[in-house]
Design a protein around this motif. Structure first.
Motif, PDB file in Angstrom:
ATOM      1  N   LYS A 155       0.821  -1.214   0.000  1.00  0.00           N
ATOM      2  CA  LYS A 155       0.000   0.000   0.000  1.00  0.00           C
ATOM      3  C   LYS A 155       0.851   1.258   0.000  1.00  0.00           C
ATOM      4  N   TRP A 156       0.297   2.343  -0.513  1.00  0.00           N
ATOM      5  CA  TRP A 156       0.956   3.643  -0.486  1.00  0.00           C
ATOM      6  C   TRP A 156       0.772   4.278   0.886  1.00  0.00           C
ATOM      7  N   VAL A 157       1.871   4.746   1.469  1.00  0.00           N
ATOM      8  CA  VAL A 157       1.784   5.416   2.764  1.00  0.00           C
ATOM      9  C   VAL A 157       1.545   6.900   2.478  1.00  0.00           C
ATOM     10  N   ALA A 158       0.270   7.260   2.371  1.00  0.00           N
ATOM     11  CA  ALA A 158      -0.033   8.605   1.902  1.00  0.00           C
ATOM     12  C   ALA A 158       0.130   9.658   2.988  1.00  0.00           C
ATOM     13  N   GLN A 159      -0.042   9.263   4.238  1.00  0.00           N
ATOM     14  CA  GLN A 159       0.137  10.229   5.326  1.00  0.00           C
ATOM     15  C   GLN A 159       1.016   9.597   6.392  1.00  0.00           C
ATOM     16  N   SER A 160       2.099  10.291   6.735  1.00  0.00           N
ATOM     17  CA  SER A 160       3.000   9.772   7.768  1.00  0.00           C
ATOM     18  C   SER A 160       3.765  10.941   8.356  1.00  0.00           C
ATOM     19  N   PRO A 161       4.310  10.778   9.567  1.00  0.00           N
ATOM     20  CA  PRO A 161       5.094  11.874  10.155  1.00  0.00           C
ATOM     21  C   PRO A 161       6.277  12.250   9.269  1.00  0.00           C
ATOM     22  N   GLY A 162       6.920  11.248   8.672  1.00  0.00           N
ATOM     23  CA  GLY A 162       8.075  11.522   7.820  1.00  0.00           C
ATOM     24  C   GLY A 162       7.685  12.363   6.619  1.00  0.00           C
ATOM     25  N   PHE A 163       6.534  12.048   6.058  1.00  0.00           N
ATOM     26  CA  PHE A 163       6.052  12.785   4.897  1.00  0.00           C
ATOM     27  C   PHE A 163       5.890  14.263   5.251  1.00  0.00           C
ATOM     28  N   LYS A 164       5.264  14.471   6.408  1.00  0.00           N
ATOM     29  CA  LYS A 164       5.024  15.846   6.823  1.00  0.00           C
ATOM     30  C   LYS A 164       6.334  16.564   7.145  1.00  0.00           C
ATOM     31  N   ASP A 165       7.254  15.857   7.787  1.00  0.00           N
ATOM     32  CA  ASP A 165       8.542  16.482   8.130  1.00  0.00           C
ATOM     33  C   ASP A 165       9.313  16.882   6.875  1.00  0.00           C
ATOM     34  N   ALA A 166       9.236  16.024   5.849  1.00  0.00           N
ATOM     35  CA  ALA A 166       9.932  16.340   4.601  1.00  0.00           C
ATOM     36  C   ALA A 166       9.358  17.621   4.006  1.00  0.00           C
ATOM     37  N   LEU A 167       8.012  17.718   4.010  1.00  0.00           N
ATOM     38  CA  LEU A 167       7.377  18.942   3.498  1.00  0.00           C
ATOM     39  C   LEU A 167       7.730  20.136   4.378  1.00  0.00           C
ATOM     40  N   GLN A 168       7.816  19.876   5.685  1.00  0.00           N
ATOM     41  CA  GLN A 168       8.155  20.951   6.619  1.00  0.00           C
ATOM     42  C   GLN A 168       9.547  21.509   6.327  1.00  0.00           C
ATOM     43  N   PHE A 169      10.471  20.616   5.984  1.00  0.00           N
ATOM     44  CA  PHE A 169      11.835  21.029   5.645  1.00  0.00           C
ATOM     45  C   PHE A 169      11.791  21.979   4.448  1.00  0.00           C
ATOM     46  N   ILE A 170      11.023  21.584   3.421  1.00  0.00           N
ATOM     47  CA  ILE A 170      10.911  22.420   2.218  1.00  0.00           C
ATOM     48  C   ILE A 170      10.281  23.766   2.567  1.00  0.00           C
ATOM     49  N   SER A 171       9.285  23.707   3.439  1.00  0.00           N
ATOM     50  CA  SER A 171       8.601  24.931   3.853  1.00  0.00           C
ATOM     51  C   SER A 171       9.553  25.860   4.614  1.00  0.00           C
ATOM     52  N   THR A 172      10.396  25.279   5.474  1.00  0.00           N
ATOM     53  CA  THR A 172      11.355  26.083   6.234  1.00  0.00           C
ATOM     54  C   THR A 172      12.324  26.799   5.297  1.00  0.00           C
ATOM     55  N   ILE A 173      12.840  26.051   4.321  1.00  0.00           N
ATOM     56  CA  ILE A 173      13.756  26.643   3.336  1.00  0.00           C
ATOM     57  C   ILE A 173      13.083  27.838   2.656  1.00  0.00           C
ATOM     58  N   ALA A 174      11.805  27.640   2.286  1.00  0.00           N
ATOM     59  CA  ALA A 174      11.100  28.708   1.568  1.00  0.00           C
ATOM     60  C   ALA A 174      10.832  29.901   2.487  1.00  0.00           C
ATOM     61  N   LYS A 175      10.340  29.607   3.701  1.00  0.00           N
ATOM     62  CA  LYS A 175       9.953  30.694   4.617  1.00  0.00           C
ATOM     63  C   LYS A 175      11.143  31.539   5.026  1.00  0.00           C
ATOM     64  N   GLU A 176      12.277  30.884   5.278  1.00  0.00           N
ATOM     65  CA  GLU A 176      13.462  31.642   5.709  1.00  0.00           C
ATOM     66  C   GLU A 176      14.253  32.162   4.521  1.00  0.00           C
ATOM     67  N   LYS A 177      13.689  31.969   3.328  1.00  0.00           N
ATOM     68  CA  LYS A 177      14.328  32.435   2.083  1.00  0.00           C
ATOM     69  C   LYS A 177      15.761  31.905   1.960  1.00  0.00           C
ATOM     70  N   LEU A 178      15.929  30.630   2.247  1.00  0.00           N
ATOM     71  CA  LEU A 178      17.240  29.999   2.110  1.00  0.00           C
ATOM     72  C   LEU A 178      17.417  29.411   0.715  1.00  0.00           C
ATOM     73  N   GLY A 179      16.305  29.345  -0.037  1.00  0.00           N
ATOM     74  CA  GLY A 179      16.354  28.739  -1.369  1.00  0.00           C
ATOM     75  C   GLY A 179      16.459  29.789  -2.463  1.00  0.00           C
ATOM     76  N   PRO A 180      16.456  29.328  -3.729  1.00  0.00           N
ATOM     77  CA  PRO A 180      16.543  30.260  -4.863  1.00  0.00           C
ATOM     78  C   PRO A 180      15.224  31.007  -5.049  1.00  0.00           C
ATOM     79  N   PRO A 181      15.255  32.174  -5.736  1.00  0.00           N
ATOM     80  CA  PRO A 181      13.998  32.864  -6.009  1.00  0.00           C
ATOM     81  C   PRO A 181      13.105  31.999  -6.908  1.00  0.00           C
ATOM     82  N   PRO A 182      11.785  32.054  -6.693  1.00  0.00           N
ATOM     83  CA  PRO A 182      10.876  31.186  -7.444  1.00  0.00           C
ATOM     84  C   PRO A 182      11.028  31.322  -8.957  1.00  0.00           C
ATOM     85  N   SER A 183      11.325  32.537  -9.426  1.00  0.00           N
ATOM     86  CA  SER A 183      11.412  32.701 -10.881  1.00  0.00           C
ATOM     87  C   SER A 183      12.568  31.888 -11.458  1.00  0.00           C
TER      88      SER A 183
END
Lengths: 478, 306
Positions: free
Chosen positions: A258-286
C-alpha cells in the motif's frame, strides 16, 4: 444526349461512392499496413521498422534531447549508429530525438509507443517507468535475449532488479545509474566559517549551514533544490524522496503493498521544504520553478559560485568537463559531494536515491532482432564506459566500475558517488508510481510557494493518491 | 399569369410520386455528408462522454485494461481542492480578461473611434489589431520578455530607480489577464465598430435635440440598439477564453503553484503529465458544461433572440 444526361445525373452518386470507397480503403489500409499513413504522419514519425527505398532495414531509436549541447546521450547513440551500420550492412539506424523536458518526454514516448504507426524500435526508458510501461504493454520482455548474452553477468544485481517488472520479466538493459547527495561550495563554506570537508549529520546541520551562508555570504543562494512541477521527476526524487527516505517512513509499504499517503516523515519532509522557503534559504521562485532550472543551476549559477549547497545528483559535474556545456576544470575541486544525512542521524546515518536509464525494445517494433543487436553494441563495455565517463553517470556494469580510467575520471566524483550505493533507495516498483510522483511535485511546489501548508499539502496528496491507486491501496501511519 | 402559377403549383403538388423520389434522391445525396459528420463529429463526442466514465490512462495497466468506473472521476474531481482552484481561476480570467477587459475596453475604443477622423481611426485600429493578429504563442513570448525578471518592464523600472518586480511570480494572474486583454480586445473592437456603424445617425441626433446628455444617449439609445452584438460578442469571447491554453501555458505554465491553473491547463496536466486520460476527459466535459451555462445565461440575461 440521353447518355450524357444520365451520366451527369449519376455523377454525384459516383463521386459519393468513390469517396466512401476511398474512406474504407484508407481505414483498412492503415489497419493492415502501417505504411499507409506514413506520409501523412510526418517523416520523423513514420512506421517503425519499415524498409526504405533501397530495401534496407531501418531501426529507430527514440531518445530525449534536452538541455545545452553537447548532449552526451545523443553523442553516444550517434557513435553506436556508425559502428552498427559498418558492422551490419543493409541496416540503417535512424535516431529520433524527442525534444522535450523530462515529463514531456515520458508523455511523448508513451503516446509514440501506443500506436503501430509511430512506435520506435528502441527507446531510452527511465527505469521508474519500466513497470508501468510494461503493464501498458508497450515493452518487449527480454529474458530470452539477456540470458543468451554473456555480458549480462557483468551487470550489478540491483540494476537488474531496476529493469525487472512486477511480473518478473526483464524489460530493458540498464546503461546508467546514479546516486544523490549534497554538493557544497568549499569557497563559500570557508567564507562563512563552516567546516571543509563538510559532513552534516542531520537535517538541522543542513539548515544551520544554509542559515550561516545566508548571513555571512550575502548574494548567493544558500540551499538549492528542485521544487517545481516543471522540473518533474527531479523534484520528486532529488528533493522530496531524498528527504522522505531519510525519515523513518517511505513512500510505499512493500509488505502491505500500500501507499503510505500520510506519515510523520512525509510531513517532516514537506516541513523542511517549507522552512527553506519561509526563511528564504532557497533560490527565487522565478529561477527554480521552470523546466530550465536544472540547467540554470549547473551551467550558470554553480560555475559562478552562486550556490552554497545543492541537493542534486552525482552527474552534475558532467556539464563541466572539457567539451561540456559549461567547461570548468576546477568544478569538482570547488564543489564537493557530501552524503545526505538522515533526518536525526538515525541509522544508517545517510541516505540516497538511485534510478537509472535503460534501452528497451518497443513491443510494436518489427525489427526486434536487429534492435537487440543494437542494444548489445550500445551497452558493451567500451561504449558504456565512454557514455558514463562523459555524462558523469554511474555505470551499471561491474567491469566498467572497476576500470581505473573510469573510476579516476578527472572532474568527476565517481568513486565517492559509488560509495552512496551502500545506503541508496529505489523508487517503488509500482505501476502507479509515475502518476503519484506528479502529485508529489504538485504539493512540493505548493509548499515551496507558500500556497499550501505542509498539513494541507499532505491531505491533498493523500486524496489524489486514493483516486489514482484506489482507496484499498492507501494507508496512513501515525 | 397568376392562374398559370397556381396551376403549376397544383401540378407539382399533385405529383406525389416525383416528390417521394426527390426525397429519396436527397437522402442518397445527403448520405455522404451525414456519414462524414457521424464519423468525424458525432463519434468523437460520444467517445468523450464514454471516456469520462473510465479510468483510461496513458501508461500502466489501466491503459490496456480500461475499466468503466461510473462517476468516480467526477466525485474525486469535486473533492479535489485543485479542481476548485482551477474553476475559480477560470472564472477570474473569464470575468476580468474577457467580460470586463476585452468587452468594455473594446467598446470604449470603438466608441472613441466612431466620431474621429480617418487617420486617427486607422492609427488606433492598427495598434489594437496588432494584438489580435499576433499568434497566441508569440503573444505569450512578448509578454514573457516584457514581464520576466530581466525583462523590459524591470529595465524600465530600473531607469526610474525602482526595484525590479517578479511580475510573473508576484502578480501571475494579473499578468495573464492583462496579456489576454492585449491579445483579444481587437476582436471586440471590430464587432462593436461594425455594430455602431449600423446605428442610424437620425436616432442619436433626435435624442440630442430632445436634450439627452452624452451618457444618456449611450445608455438609453446606442447600447440597446447594439444589444444583439453585445451578446454575440460576449458568447464568442467567453468560449474563446474558456479554451485559453497556449497563452497561460507558455507564460506561467499554470504556476506558480497553481495560481494561474485554469481548467484547460488542469485538464492537460491531469491527462498528459499525470497520465490520467479518463480523468482529463471528465474535466473537459465540465468545461463544456460551463461554456453552455455561460452562453445561455448571457442570452437570458440580455433577453435577445438568436
Amino acid at each position: 444526349m440521353n447518355i450524357r444526361k444520365s451520366l451527369l445525373r449519376r455523377l454525384p452518386m459516383l463521386l459519393a461512392l468513390l469517396l466512401a470507397c476511398s474512406l474504407a480503403a484508407c481505414s483498412s489500409n492503415s489497419a493492415s499496413s502501417p505504411q499507409g499513413n506514413a506520409a501523412s504522419s510526418g517523416s520523423g514519425n513514420n512506421a517503425a521498422g519499415k524498409a526504405d527505398d533501397g530495401g534496407k532495414k531501418v531501426i529507430k531509436v527514440a531518445y530525449q534531447k534536452f538541455g545545452t549541447p553537447p548532449i552526451w546521450g545523443e553523442e553516444w547513440l550517434k557513435q553506436v549508429k556508425t559502428q552498427f551500420e559498418s558492422q551490419n550492412s543493409g541496416v540503417t539506424v535512424e535516431l529520433v530525438p524527442i525534444q522535450a523536458s523530462e515529463n514531456d518526454f515520458y508523455t511523448k514516448i508513451a503516446l509514440m509507443m501506443k500506436s503501430d504507426e509511430t512506435a520506435p524500435d528502441i527507446v531510452t526508458e527511465d527505469t521508474f517507468l519500466i513497470n508501468s510501461d510494461a503493464a501498458a504493454g508497450y515493452l518487449e520482455p527480454l529474458n530470452d535475449k539477456v540470458s543468451a548474452w554473456p555480458d549480462w553477468s557483468n551487470f550489478v544485481d540491483a540494476m537488474k532488479q531496476g529493469v525487472t517488472s512486477s511480473d518478473g520479466k526483464i524489460y530493458g538493459v540498464p546503461y546508467s545509474t546514479d546516486t544523490r547527495g549534497l554538493w557544497y561550495d568549499t569557497n563559500i563554506f570557508k567564507k562563512a566559517g563552516l567546516p571543509v570537508p563538510w559532513e552534516p549529520k542531520n537535517w538541522n546541520d543542513i539548515l544551520n549551514a544554509a542559515r550561516t551562508i545566508k548571513q555571512k555570504v550575502p548574494g548567493v543562494t544558500p540551499f538549492w533544490s528542485n521544487v517545481g512541477k516543471a522540473t518533474g521527476e527531479a523534484t520528486s526524487m532529488q528533493t522530496f524522496e531524498m528527504l522522505l527516505y531519510g525519515t523513518n517512513d517511505t513512500l510505499y509499504n512493500d509488505s502491505t503493498g500500500k501507499w503510505v499517503a500520510q506519515s510523520p516523515g512525509f510531513k517532516d519532509a514537506l516541513q523542511f521544504i517549507s522552512t527553506i522557503a519561509k526563511e528564504k534559504l532557497g533560490p527565487p521562485p522565478s529561477q527554480v520553478l521552470n523546466g530550465q532550472a536544472g540547467n540554470t543551476l549547473v551551467d550558470q549559477l554553480m560555475p559562478k559560485e552562486q550556490v552554497g549547497i545543492a541537493l542534486n545528483g552525482n552527474w552534475l559535474p558532467g556539464s563541466w568537463v572539457q567539451n561540456g556545456a559549461a567547461p570548468w576544470p576546477d568544478g569538482t575541486k570547488v564543489y564537493q559531494l557530501a552524503a545526505m544525512p538522515t533526518q536525526n542521524g538515525q541509522g544508517p546515518g545517510f541516505t540516497s536515491m538511485s534510478g537509472g536509464w535503460a534501452l528497451s525494445i518497443a513491443s510494436k517494433s518489427k525489427q526486434k532482432d536487429e534492435a537487440w543487436k543494437f542494444i548489445q553494441l550500445a551497452i558493451n563495455k567500451d561504449n558504456n564506459k565512454w557514455y558514463n565517463m562523459h555524462q558523469g553517470n554511474l555505470s551499471p556494469r561491474k567491469d566498467v566500475a572497476d576500470d581505473p580510467e573510469y573510476a579516476n575520471t578527472p572532474g568527476q566524483s565517481f568513486a565517492q558517488a559509488t560509495k552512496f550505493t551502500a545506503f541508496t533507495h529505489f523508487r517503488p516498483a509500482n505501476t502507479d508510481y509515475p502518476a503519484i510522483s506528479t502529485q508529489i511535485q504538485s504539493v512540493v511546489e505548493g509548499v515551496a510557494t507558500g500556497s499550501l501548508t505542509p498539513d494541507a499539502a499532505m491531505k491533498q496528496y493523500a486524496q489524489n493518491v486514493e483516486r489514482i491507486a484506489g482507496k484499498d491501496k492507501v494507508e496512513e501511519k501515525n | 399569369m397568376k392562374a398559370n402559377v397556381d396551376a403549376s403549383v397544383s401540378l407539382y403538388r399533385g405529383s406525389h410520386f416525383s416528390r417521394q423520389r426527390d426525397s429519396y434522391r436527397a437522402a442518397i445525396f445527403l448520405f455522404p455528408t451525414f456519414a462524414l459528420l457521424l464519423v468525424f463529429f458525432f463519434v468523437p463526442i460520444v467517445l468523450t462522454f464514454y471516456f469520462a466514465f473510465t479510468n483510461m490512462s496513458l501508461t500502466g495497466s489501466a491503459s490496456i485494461h480500461t475499466e468503466f468506473v461510473g462517476f468516480d472521476n467526477f466525485s474525486s474531481m469535486f473533492a479535489d481542492p485543485n479542481f476548485r482552484t482551477a474553476v475559480w481561476n477560470t472564472i477570474i480570467v473569464l470575468i476580468f480578461s474577457a467580460v470586463i477587459g476585452q468587452q468594455v475596453l473594446g467598446l470604449i475604443i470603438a466608441l472613441m473611434m466612431n466620431e474621429r477622423n480617418r487617420k486617427f481611426r486607422s492609427l488606433i485600429g492598427t495598434l489594437v489589431i496588432a494584438g489580435w493578429v499576433t499568434p497566441e504563442i508569440v503573444v505569450a513570448f512578448i509578454w514573457f520578455a516584457f514581464l520576466s525578471d530581466q525583462g523590459t518592464a524591470n529595465i524600465m523600472l530600473g531607469w526610474l530607480g525602482a526595484k525590479p518586480v517578479s511580475w510573473l511570480y508576484q502578480f501571475p494572474m494579473t499578468s495573464v489577464v492583462v496579456a489576454n486583454i492585449w491579445h483579444g480586445t481587437a476582436f471586440s473592437m471590430l464587432v462593436f465598430q461594425s455594430a455602431l456603424g449600423d446605428v442610424p445617425k437620425e436616432v442619436t441626433e433626435a435624442a440630442m435635440i430632445d436634450g439627452a446628455s452624452g451618457w444618456q444617449r449611450l445608455w438609453r439609445v446606442t447600447l440597446p440598439m447594439i444589444k444583439g452584438s453585445i451578446v454575440t460578442n460576449m458568447v464568442l469571447i467567453t468560449l474563446q477564453t474558456l479554451g485559453l491554453f497556449t497563452l497561460i501555458f507558455s507564460l506561467t505554465g499554470g504556476g506558480p503553484g497553481n495560481k494561474t491553473e485554469t481548467l484547460p491547463l488542469y485538464m492537460y496536466h491531469q491527462a498528459f503529465a499525470n497520465y490520467q486520460l479518463g480523468y482529463g476527459t471528465a474535466i473537459s466535459l465540465i468545461l463544456l458544461v460551463i461554456g453552455i451555462i455561460a452562453s445561455i445565461s448571457y442570452i437570458r440575461f440580455l433577453k435577445v433572440q438568436i
